[in-house]
Enzyme design. Structure first.
Site, PDB file in Angstrom:
ATOM      1  N   GLU A  84      34.531 143.828   2.426  1.00 12.04           N
ATOM      2  CA  GLU A  84      35.479 143.384   3.452  1.00 12.04           C
ATOM      3  C   GLU A  84      34.705 142.849   4.655  1.00 12.04           C
ATOM      4  O   GLU A  84      33.963 143.606   5.287  1.00 12.04           O
ATOM      5  CB  GLU A  84      36.387 144.535   3.878  1.00 12.04           C
ATOM      6  CG  GLU A  84      37.357 144.197   4.992  1.00 12.04           C
ATOM      7  CD  GLU A  84      38.227 143.001   4.666  1.00 12.04           C
ATOM      8  OE1 GLU A  84      38.219 142.023   5.447  1.00 12.04           O
ATOM      9  OE2 GLU A  84      38.919 143.041   3.623  1.00 12.04           O
ATOM     10  N   ASP A 111      30.225 138.027   2.505  1.00 10.15           N
ATOM     11  CA  ASP A 111      30.856 137.268   1.441  1.00 10.15           C
ATOM     12  C   ASP A 111      30.661 137.955   0.086  1.00 10.15           C
ATOM     13  O   ASP A 111      29.542 138.282  -0.309  1.00 10.15           O
ATOM     14  CB  ASP A 111      30.258 135.858   1.401  1.00 10.15           C
ATOM     15  CG  ASP A 111      31.132 134.859   0.669  1.00 10.15           C
ATOM     16  OD1 ASP A 111      31.754 135.246  -0.330  1.00 10.15           O
ATOM     17  OD2 ASP A 111      31.191 133.702   1.098  1.00 10.15           O
ATOM     18  N   ASP A 133      43.176 136.170   0.899  1.00  6.62           N
ATOM     19  CA  ASP A 133      43.667 135.137   1.813  1.00  6.62           C
ATOM     20  C   ASP A 133      44.217 133.988   0.979  1.00  6.62           C
ATOM     21  O   ASP A 133      43.501 133.380   0.191  1.00  6.62           O
ATOM     22  CB  ASP A 133      42.521 134.651   2.704  1.00  6.62           C
ATOM     23  CG  ASP A 133      43.022 133.847   3.893  1.00  6.62           C
ATOM     24  OD1 ASP A 133      44.040 133.131   3.750  1.00  6.62           O
ATOM     25  OD2 ASP A 133      42.393 133.917   4.963  1.00  6.62           O
ATOM     26  N   ASP A 169      51.393 137.909  -3.105  1.00 10.95           N
ATOM     27  CA  ASP A 169      52.807 137.672  -2.852  1.00 10.95           C
ATOM     28  C   ASP A 169      53.083 136.184  -2.636  1.00 10.95           C
ATOM     29  O   ASP A 169      54.200 135.813  -2.275  1.00 10.95           O
ATOM     30  CB  ASP A 169      53.247 138.451  -1.610  1.00 10.95           C
ATOM     31  CG  ASP A 169      52.467 138.030  -0.369  1.00 10.95           C
ATOM     32  OD1 ASP A 169      51.208 138.137  -0.408  1.00 10.95           O
ATOM     33  OD2 ASP A 169      53.073 137.577   0.609  1.00 10.95           O
ATOM     34  N   THR A 207      49.912 148.693   0.149  1.00 13.41           N
ATOM     35  CA  THR A 207      48.986 148.345   1.219  1.00 13.41           C
ATOM     36  C   THR A 207      49.772 147.907   2.444  1.00 13.41           C
ATOM     37  O   THR A 207      50.953 147.550   2.347  1.00 13.41           O
ATOM     38  CB  THR A 207      48.030 147.208   0.802  1.00 13.41           C
ATOM     39  OG1 THR A 207      48.762 145.971   0.758  1.00 13.41           O
ATOM     40  CG2 THR A 207      47.387 147.480  -0.551  1.00 13.41           C
ATOM     41  N   TYR A 209      49.395 145.185   4.076  1.00  9.77           N
ATOM     42  CA  TYR A 209      49.765 143.785   3.916  1.00  9.77           C
ATOM     43  C   TYR A 209      50.958 143.656   2.973  1.00  9.77           C
ATOM     44  O   TYR A 209      51.875 142.872   3.225  1.00  9.77           O
ATOM     45  CB  TYR A 209      48.592 142.967   3.372  1.00  9.77           C
ATOM     46  CG  TYR A 209      48.960 141.512   3.191  1.00  9.77           C
ATOM     47  CD1 TYR A 209      48.861 140.604   4.247  1.00  9.77           C
ATOM     48  CD2 TYR A 209      49.462 141.053   1.983  1.00  9.77           C
ATOM     49  CE1 TYR A 209      49.234 139.285   4.098  1.00  9.77           C
ATOM     50  CE2 TYR A 209      49.856 139.737   1.820  1.00  9.77           C
ATOM     51  CZ  TYR A 209      49.730 138.858   2.876  1.00  9.77           C
ATOM     52  OH  TYR A 209      50.125 137.546   2.721  1.00  9.77           O
ATOM     53  N   GLU A 210      50.970 144.423   1.899  1.00 13.01           N
ATOM     54  CA  GLU A 210      52.089 144.364   0.970  1.00 13.01           C
ATOM     55  C   GLU A 210      53.392 144.754   1.663  1.00 13.01           C
ATOM     56  O   GLU A 210      54.442 144.122   1.446  1.00 13.01           O
ATOM     57  CB  GLU A 210      51.824 145.287  -0.212  1.00 13.01           C
ATOM     58  CG  GLU A 210      52.922 145.241  -1.270  1.00 13.01           C
ATOM     59  CD  GLU A 210      52.616 146.163  -2.426  1.00 13.01           C
ATOM     60  OE1 GLU A 210      52.266 145.655  -3.495  1.00 13.01           O
ATOM     61  OE2 GLU A 210      52.719 147.397  -2.247  1.00 13.01           O
TER      62      GLU A 210
END
Length: 228
Positions: A84, A111, A133, A169, A207, A209-210
Site C-alpha cells: 500500500e 509500487d 484505483d 464496484d 472494507t 471502500y466497499e
C-alpha cells in the site's frame, strides 16, 4: 489503445498529517516489517515472517487494511504480504500490527510491480487485488493495474492451481479485467453461476471502500481466477 504504461499505477500518497505516535511507528517499526528489495528474495517466502507460517498470500493495495488485518488474525499460519503506497493507510496497519503483536504480516509501501518482480517464480499460494484505483476516465485506463504486463507478473509469481482474487464496484473495470484475463490465458475464471461473482468470499470482512460504494449505489463484484 496500448496497455503499456510507464509509471506508477496509484495516485496521491499522502493525506492528513500523522499523529506523533504513528510517525514514530513509521520511522522505527515499518523498516523492521518492510520487505527489503535490495536483497534477493528468499527461495522460500515463509522465511520472511517472524511467525511460523505454512503458506504465503499477497494483497496488492490493501487500502484501510480491513481485509489484510482480518485475514491475518483469522489465519495465523498464513503469511501475508501487504502492499500500500498511501502513507495514512500504511500507518494504520503498522499501528494495528504493533498493538496486536501479529507476526505473520510483511509490508511494502511503494509500487507493487517492484514486489512482483522480486518474488520467486511460483512462490505465492494466493493473491488479492481488492478495489484497485479504477481510473474511471477512459483516457486514464492505461493506468489501471490490471494489464498484460502485470498479469504476466502475477502469473509468474502465483503457484499453478492457486487463486487470484479481484474485487471492484466499477463495471468497466470488471469487464476490463475479465477481458484481459481471457486474453492473457494464464488464469481461468472459476465462475459457473451468477452467485459466484455476486457473492463475496467466505468470512469476508468488507472494507471501508466497499461500504462507501454500497452507500452510493454501486454493486461490488468478486472474481476468482485459478492459475493454470
Amino acid at each position: 489503445m496500448t496497455d503499456r504504461y510507464e509509471g506508477s499505477f496509484f495516485g496521491r500518497r499522502k493525506g492528513k498529517p500523522l499523529s506523533p505516535r504513528r510517525t514514530d511507528l513509521m520511522e522505527n517499526l515499518l523498516p523492521r516489517l518492510a520487505l527489503d528489495l535490495s536483497q534477493p528474495a528468499p527461495a522460500d517466502l515463509r522465511d520472511l515472517f517472524d511467525a511460523p507460517v505454512e503458506t504465503v498470500c499477497l494483497e496488492v493495495g490493501f487500502g484501510g487494511g480491513e481485509h489484510l488485518l482480518h485475514r491475518a488474525r483469522e489465519n495465523p499460519t498464513v503469511g501475508y504480504i501487504g502492499i500500500e503506497p498511501f502513507v495514512g493507510s500504511m500507518a494504520k496497519v503498522v499501528a494495528a500490527l504493533e498493538e496486536e503483536g501479529l507476526g505473520n504480516v510483511r509490508l511494502y509501501d511503494d509500487d507493487a510491480v517492484n514486489v512482483l518482480d522480486w518474488l520467486p517464480e511460483a512462490s505465492l499460494d494466493m493473491a488479492y487485488q481488492l478495489y484497485p484505483d479504477p481510473w474511471p476516465k477512459k483516457r486514464h485506463w492505461k493506468r489501471r493495474f490490471i494489464n498484460e504486463q502485470n498479469l504476466e507478473r502475477y502469473a509468474r509469481a502465483v503457484k499453478p492451481g492457486a487463486e487470484f482474487r479481484f474485487a471492484s464496484d466499477i463495471d468497466t473495470y470488471v469487464d476490463w479485467t475479465l477481458r484481459h484475463i481471457r486474453d492473457h490465458g494464464g488464469f481461468r475464471w472459476t465462475a459457473t453461476r451468477a452467485a459466484d461473482w455476486k457473492s463475496p468470499w467466505a468470512n469476508w470482512p468488507g472494507t471501508r471502500y466497499e461500504g462507501k460504494a454500497l452507500r452510493e449505489g454501486r454493486v461490488p463484484r468478486y472474481l476468482t481466477f485459478l492459475r493454470v
